[in-house]
Design a protein around this motif. Structure first.
Motif, PDB file in Angstrom:
ATOM      1  N   PRO A 172     -35.251 -49.110 -39.142  1.00 26.76           N
ATOM      2  CA  PRO A 172     -34.526 -47.918 -39.577  1.00 26.76           C
ATOM      3  C   PRO A 172     -33.127 -48.240 -40.097  1.00 26.76           C
ATOM      4  CG  PRO A 172     -34.611 -48.002 -37.188  1.00 26.76           C
ATOM      5  CD  PRO A 172     -35.449 -49.137 -37.696  1.00 26.76           C
ATOM      6  N   ALA A 173     -32.684 -47.466 -41.081  1.00 27.68           N
ATOM      7  CA  ALA A 173     -31.314 -47.595 -41.584  1.00 27.68           C
ATOM      8  C   ALA A 173     -30.346 -47.201 -40.471  1.00 27.68           C
ATOM      9  CB  ALA A 173     -31.122 -46.692 -42.800  1.00 27.68           C
ATOM     10  N   GLN A 174     -29.192 -47.834 -40.471  1.00 28.38           N
ATOM     11  CA  GLN A 174     -28.173 -47.576 -39.447  1.00 28.38           C
ATOM     12  C   GLN A 174     -26.868 -47.188 -40.126  1.00 28.38           C
ATOM     13  OE1 GLN A 174     -28.896 -47.907 -36.085  1.00 28.38           O
ATOM     14  NE2 GLN A 174     -30.984 -48.361 -36.708  1.00 28.38           N
ATOM     15  N   ILE A 175     -26.127 -46.257 -39.536  1.00 26.89           N
ATOM     16  CA  ILE A 175     -24.839 -45.865 -40.090  1.00 26.89           C
ATOM     17  C   ILE A 175     -23.932 -47.086 -40.179  1.00 26.89           C
ATOM     18  CG2 ILE A 175     -23.827 -45.205 -37.872  1.00 26.89           C
ATOM     19  CD1 ILE A 175     -22.461 -42.875 -39.428  1.00 26.89           C
TER      20      ILE A 175
ATOM     21  N   TYR B 276     -28.255 -55.545 -56.064  1.00 29.25           N
ATOM     22  CA  TYR B 276     -28.095 -54.116 -55.812  1.00 29.25           C
ATOM     23  C   TYR B 276     -27.580 -53.963 -54.382  1.00 29.25           C
ATOM     24  CZ  TYR B 276     -29.009 -49.125 -56.230  1.00 29.25           C
ATOM     25  OH  TYR B 276     -28.869 -47.761 -56.302  1.00 29.25           O
ATOM     26  N   SER B 277     -26.611 -53.082 -54.198  1.00 26.45           N
ATOM     27  CA  SER B 277     -25.983 -52.919 -52.887  1.00 26.45           C
ATOM     28  C   SER B 277     -26.066 -51.473 -52.428  1.00 26.45           C
ATOM     29  CB  SER B 277     -24.519 -53.357 -52.980  1.00 26.45           C
ATOM     30  OG  SER B 277     -23.897 -53.241 -51.720  1.00 26.45           O
ATOM     31  N   MET B 278     -26.407 -51.293 -51.150  1.00 23.53           N
ATOM     32  CA  MET B 278     -26.487 -49.961 -50.540  1.00 23.53           C
ATOM     33  C   MET B 278     -25.625 -49.961 -49.274  1.00 23.53           C
ATOM     34  SD  MET B 278     -30.621 -49.386 -50.861  1.00 23.53           S
ATOM     35  CE  MET B 278     -31.113 -51.085 -50.613  1.00 23.53           C
ATOM     36  N   HIS B 279     -24.823 -48.921 -49.123  1.00 23.59           N
ATOM     37  CA  HIS B 279     -24.005 -48.749 -47.924  1.00 23.59           C
ATOM     38  C   HIS B 279     -24.419 -47.429 -47.278  1.00 23.59           C
ATOM     39  CE1 HIS B 279     -19.946 -47.655 -45.990  1.00 23.59           C
ATOM     40  NE2 HIS B 279     -20.623 -48.396 -45.158  1.00 23.59           N
ATOM     41  N   VAL B 280     -24.924 -47.481 -46.051  1.00 24.53           N
ATOM     42  CA  VAL B 280     -25.356 -46.279 -45.339  1.00 24.53           C
ATOM     43  C   VAL B 280     -24.104 -45.630 -44.737  1.00 24.53           C
ATOM     44  CG1 VAL B 280     -26.830 -45.334 -43.528  1.00 24.53           C
ATOM     45  CG2 VAL B 280     -27.589 -47.337 -44.844  1.00 24.53           C
ATOM     46  N   VAL B 281     -23.660 -44.539 -45.337  1.00 24.40           N
ATOM     47  CA  VAL B 281     -22.437 -43.860 -44.917  1.00 24.40           C
ATOM     48  C   VAL B 281     -22.717 -42.913 -43.753  1.00 24.40           C
ATOM     49  CG1 VAL B 281     -20.576 -42.331 -45.685  1.00 24.40           C
ATOM     50  CG2 VAL B 281     -21.511 -44.039 -47.250  1.00 24.40           C
ATOM     51  N   THR B 282     -23.842 -42.215 -43.826  1.00 21.76           N
ATOM     52  CA  THR B 282     -24.247 -41.273 -42.786  1.00 21.76           C
ATOM     53  C   THR B 282     -25.719 -41.502 -42.467  1.00 21.76           C
ATOM     54  OG1 THR B 282     -22.720 -39.606 -43.642  1.00 21.76           O
ATOM     55  CG2 THR B 282     -24.442 -38.820 -42.174  1.00 21.76           C
ATOM     56  N   CYS B 283     -26.025 -41.519 -41.196  1.00 20.55           N
ATOM     57  CA  CYS B 283     -27.425 -41.588 -40.765  1.00 20.55           C
ATOM     58  C   CYS B 283     -27.508 -40.861 -39.433  1.00 20.55           C
ATOM     59  CB  CYS B 283     -27.897 -43.032 -40.648  1.00 20.55           C
ATOM     60  SG  CYS B 283     -29.666 -43.151 -40.333  1.00 20.55           S
ATOM     61  N   ASP B 284     -27.856 -39.597 -39.488  1.00 22.03           N
ATOM     62  CA  ASP B 284     -27.905 -38.747 -38.304  1.00 22.03           C
ATOM     63  C   ASP B 284     -29.349 -38.306 -38.093  1.00 22.03           C
ATOM     64  OD1 ASP B 284     -27.800 -36.645 -36.448  1.00 22.03           O
ATOM     65  OD2 ASP B 284     -25.837 -35.964 -37.162  1.00 22.03           O
TER      66      ASP B 284
END
Length: 125
Positions: free
Chosen positions: A25-28, A47-55
């Motif tokens: 799972p993605a994590q904040i 390619y870059s992804m930053h998970v800002v919110t994961c609630d």
């Protein structure tokens, strides 16, 4: 399933193939640096992804992304209860300069594909 990176890889094929995508799972706060290949034919690009919110309780994920010609992509994913299960809502903002229209069309196509495959996975149980 909506925040599971293994599912992301599964529902994105054959349109997009990931190299170096972590599992689970993605994590904040998570920063995910991958290489993307379109159709597995074109050379993989950073390619870059930053998970800002994961609630998980609110069923909301927000990521800020960039790469492969996209200066900035903000993806907000929300899952809401519905009479027959749930509805997944994806909101996407894209800045790709003069290529924004083409990038938006591409992203829209991929997300529609992902939703169809995700629905099949859910129905299969």
């Amino acid at each position: 399933m909506a925040i599971d990176l293994d599912v992301l890889e599964t529902v994105s094929r054959p349109w997009v193939q990931f190299d170096h995508l972590p599992s689970g799972p993605a994590q904040i706060g998570q920063r995910i640096d991958v290489a993307l290949s379109l159709f597995g034919v074109l050379p993989a690009q950073p390619y870059s992804m930053h998970v800002v919110t994961c609630d998980t309780e609110a069923r909301v994920l927000r990521s800020e992304e960039h790469g492969i010609g996209i200066a900035r992509l903000v993806h907000e994913l929300e899952v809401k209860p519905a009479d027959t299960g749930a509805i997944q809502i994806d909101r996407v903002e894209i800045d790709a300069g003069w290529q924004t229209g083409m990038a938006a069309l591409w992203v829209s196509t991929i997300y529609r594909w992902r939703h169809r495959i995700l629905r099949r996975l859910i129905e299969a149980g």
